[in-house]
Scaffold this active site. Structure first.
Site, mmCIF file in Angstrom:
data_model
loop_
_atom_site.group_PDB
_atom_site.id
_atom_site.type_symbol
_atom_site.label_atom_id
_atom_site.label_comp_id
_atom_site.label_asym_id
_atom_site.label_seq_id
_atom_site.Cartn_x
_atom_site.Cartn_y
_atom_site.Cartn_z
ATOM 1 N N GLU A 203 0.805 -1.225 0.000
ATOM 2 C CA GLU A 203 0.000 0.000 0.000
ATOM 3 C C GLU A 203 0.837 1.274 0.000
ATOM 4 O OE1 GLU A 203 -3.123 -0.022 2.900
ATOM 5 O OE2 GLU A 203 -4.032 -1.838 2.085
ATOM 6 N N GLU A 392 -5.168 -8.583 0.106
ATOM 7 C CA GLU A 392 -5.866 -8.401 1.385
ATOM 8 C C GLU A 392 -7.340 -8.184 1.105
ATOM 9 O OE1 GLU A 392 -4.421 -5.382 4.089
ATOM 10 O OE2 GLU A 392 -2.343 -5.943 3.720
HETATM 11 C C1 BGP Z 1 -4.551 -2.373 5.359
HETATM 12 C C2 BGP Z 1 -3.201 -2.808 5.872
HETATM 13 C C3 BGP Z 1 -3.243 -3.928 6.837
HETATM 14 C C4 BGP Z 1 -4.408 -3.884 7.802
HETATM 15 C C5 BGP Z 1 -5.719 -3.435 7.170
HETATM 16 C C6 BGP Z 1 -6.767 -3.055 8.169
HETATM 17 O O1 BGP Z 1 -4.467 -1.053 4.901
HETATM 18 O O2 BGP Z 1 -2.375 -3.193 4.789
HETATM 19 O O3 BGP Z 1 -1.988 -3.952 7.486
HETATM 20 O O4 BGP Z 1 -4.092 -3.214 8.943
HETATM 21 O O5 BGP Z 1 -5.532 -2.329 6.327
HETATM 22 O O6 BGP Z 1 -6.710 -1.660 8.400
HETATM 23 P P1 BGP Z 1 -6.791 -0.954 9.807
HETATM 24 O O7 BGP Z 1 -5.814 -1.632 10.689
HETATM 25 O O8 BGP Z 1 -6.396 0.459 9.575
HETATM 26 O O9 BGP Z 1 -8.200 -1.089 10.233
#
Ligand code: BGP
Length: 486
Positions: A203, A392
Site C-alpha cells: 500500500e 488483502e
Molecule cells: C490495510 C493494511 C493492513 C491492515 C488493514 C486493516 O491497509 O495493509 O496492514 O491493517 O488495512 O486496516 P486498519 O488496521 O487500519 O483497520
C-alpha cells in the site's frame, strides 16, 4: 516460555477448533450441507491464503538484534494509538509461529502472505546485515513448506528502520528508495530459493497519505503538498528499484509485484457509459501509483492537479518505476467511489456517499462487495494485467465470545460471502485473478486502532495468547475445500 507451555496452549486452540468443526471432517452435501453450485466455483488451482504483517503480529521487538522501526517510536509516542497500546508483544508470533502455521493448516489454506521486518535484517537500515534477523524468516518459510503452505513475502509493510528516518527523513529522501533496493536484493538472494513470489511495498498510497499527509500512521508527518508529492514519487521509485534488484539478485523466475490498495471506482449504475467513466476515473485517481507503475508516466490530470507542487523526477525515474512486473497484488476492502459518466473535461463524476451508506465495524469500511469485481476487472482492462492476487480483504467485527466459548462473527461471514461472490463473478468472466489472501489470519495490532479492531479468522486473547477459531474460520475452510463460495 517452555515448549510444553506452547503445546498446551496449542491444544487449547485445537479444542476450540473442534467446537467449530475445524478439525472434524466437513459435512458432505448429502449430510445436509448445501449442494455445491458448479457455477460458484473458482478456477482450478486458485490459491487460497491468509495475510499478516510483521509489525502487527511478531512482537519480540528487541530480540536477536532487531533495530527500532518507525512504528516502535510512533506507537510509544503518547496520543498516537487509540487504546494506548503498542506492538512490543502483539501476537507473540515470533515465538508462536509454529502454532500459527498449524492454524493455517487447519483452514486448508495453501498460501500465506507475510512481511519481512526490514529492521530485523538491517538493524541500521543499510550496511551490515544481521544474519539472526533473516534467520527467523528462514525458520518460518521452512515451517510453511513442511506443512504444504506456499510462502508469499512482502518486503515492506511500513516498518521502516528508525535510523533511516533519523538520517535522511525516510521516504522524504531518494536515499531510502536506494537502500530499500539493497535490502530487497539481499533478501531475494537468500530467500528466493524457497519464496517464488515477492511483493515490494504494501500500500504505497496509505503509507504516503496516512503516514506523511494525515499523520495517522508512522512516522506521523503532516507534510505540505509539494513534499508529500515528492514522498509519493520516492516510494514509487523504491518499488521500481526493488523490482530491478530482485530481478538482478533473485533466483531466475522469481515473480515480483506490488500490493497496492488502488482507489476502487465502481460504475454507479452498470451502463457502458458509466463503466467507461469508472475506467477513466481508475486511471486518474491512481495516477501516483499503479498508473505510473504500468504506464511509465504521470497522467496529464495528475500533473495538472499537482501544479506547482508536482514532484521532481527524471525520465530515468519513470523508466525505473515502470519496470515490468509479474503480477499485481490488490488490497480490496471497500468501494472508494461510485462513478457516473459526465460531459466534463475529466469524463467522469463522483457520486457523493449518503450518510446512511452502510459500513462494517469501522467508519471507513464501507460495504460494497462489487469492489471485488470491478477492481481486478479495471486493472486487467486498463493495463493488460495477466496475473492478479487479492493480497488483502476482510473486515473488523465487534467479535464477542458467546457463552459456549465460540465467536459467532456472522457479520464477517456475510461480508466475506458477498465479496467472494463478486470475486467469483470476475474469475468466471476470465478476469485473471490467481489467488486470494484474507486479512487476517489472527487478530493483531491494527495500527492506530491498537487492539480495538479485530480482523482475524482466529480470535486472540492478548493476555494468554490463546487463539480461538471464529465462525468465519469454518466458513473460509469450506470455501477453500469446495473452491467455491458456500
Ligand atoms: C490495510 C493494511 C493492513 C491492515 C488493514 C486493516 O491497509 O495493509 O496492514 O491493517 O488495512 O486496516 P486498519 O488496521 O487500519 O483497520
Amino acid at each position: 516460555m517452555s515448549s510444553d507451555g506452547i503445546s498446551r496452549r496449542h491444544f487449547a486452540t485445537l479444542a476450540g477448533a473442534a467446537a467449530l468443526g475445524l478439525s472434524a471432517a466437513p459435512a458432505h452435501p448429502a449430510d445436509g450441507g448445501t449442494r455445491e453450485n458448479a457455477s460458484a466455483s473458482f478456477p482450478a488451482g486458485f490459491r487460497w491464503g491468509t495475510a499478516t504483517s510483521a509489525y502487527q503480529i511478531e512482537g519480540a521487538v528487541n530480540e536477536d538484534g532487531r533495530g527500532p522501526a518507525i512504528w516502535d517510536r510512533f506507537a510509544h509516542t503518547p496520543g498516537t494509538i487509540i487504546d494506548h497500546s503498542n506492538a512490543d508483544v502483539a501476537c507473540d508470533h515470533y515465538r508462536l509461529y509454529r502454532d500459527d502455521v498449524q492454524l493455517m493448516k487447519a483452514l486448508g489454506s495453501m498460501a500465506y502472505r507475510f512481511s519481512i521486518a526490514w529492521p530485523r535484517v538491517f538493524p541500521d537500515g543499510s550496511g551490515t546485515p544481521n544474519p539472526n534477523g533473516l534467520g527467523f524468516y528462514d525458520r518460518l518459510i521452512d515451517e510453511l513448506l513442511a506443512n504444504g503452505i506456499e510462502p508469499f513475502a512482502t518486503l515492506y509493510h511500513w516498518d521502516l528502520p528508525q535510523t533511516l528516518q533519523d538520517r535522511f527523513g525516510g521516504w522524504m529522501s531518494r536515499d531510502t528508495a536506494k537502500v530499500f533496493a539493497d535490502y530487497a536484493a539481499y533478501v531475494a538472494e537468500r530467500l528466493s530459493d524457497r519464496v517464488s513470489h515477492i511483493f515490494t511495498i504494501n500500500e504505497c498510497s496509505r503509507l504516503v497519505h496516512l503516514g506523511h499527509g494525515l499523520g495517522i500512521d508512522a512516522p506521523g508527518l503532516k507534510l505540505p503538498q509539494a513534499e508529500l508529492n515528492q514522498v509519493r514519487h520516492n516510494v514509487a521509485l523504491g518499488h521500481g528499484l526493488a523490482v530491478q534488484a530482485i530481478r538482478a539478485r533473485g533466483r531466475p523466475g522469481t515473480k515480483v509485484g506490488p500490493a497496492e490498495n488502488l482507489v476502487v471506482c465502481i460504475p454507479a449504475i452498470d451502463t457502458p457509459a458509466n463503466v467507461r467513466a469508472a475506467e477513466i476515473a481508475t486511471r486518474e485517481l491512481n495516477g501516483g501509483y499503479l498508473t505510473v507503475m504500468f504506464e511509465g508516466r504521470y497522467t496529464d490530470g495528475f500533473l495538472a492537479e499537482a501544479g506547482k507542487d508536482a514532484p521532481k523526477y527524471t525520465a530515468e525515474d519513470l523508466r525505473i518505476i515502470s519496470s515490468p512486473i509479474d503480477f499485481l497484488g490488490l488490497n480490496i476492502y471497500k468501494p472508494d467511489h461510485y462513478v457516473m459518466a459526465a460531459d466534463n473535461e475529466r469524463g467522469f463524476a463522483l457520486a457523493p456517499f449518503p450518510a446512511s451508506f452502510p459500513h462494517m465495524d469501522a467508519d471507513w469500511l464501507r460495504v460494497g462487495p462489487e469492489a471485488m469485481y470491478w477492481a481486478p476487472r479495471h486493472a486487467a482492462k486498463l493495463w493488460g494485467v495477466q496475473s492478479i492476487y487479492v493480497t488483502e480483504n476482510g473486515t473488523s467485527s465487534a467479535d464477542e465470545v458467546a457463552a459456549d466459548g465460540n465467536v459467532y462473527d456472522l457479520d464477517r461471514v456475510m461480508y466475506l460471502r458477498n465479496y467472494l461472490q463478486q470475486l467469483q463473478r470476475a474469475t468466471s468472466q476470465g478476469v485473471p485473478v490467481a489467488g486470494y489472501f484474507l486479512w487476517s489470519l489472527i487478530d493483531n495490532f491494527e495500527w492506530a486502532d491498537g487492539y480495538e479492531k479485530r480482523f482475524g479468522l482466529y480470535r486472540v486473547d492478548f493476555k494468554t495468547q490463546r487463539r480461538t477459531p471464529k465462525l468465519s474460520a469454518s466458513f473460509y475452510r469450506e470455501v477453500i475445500k469446495q473452491n467455491a463460495v458456500v
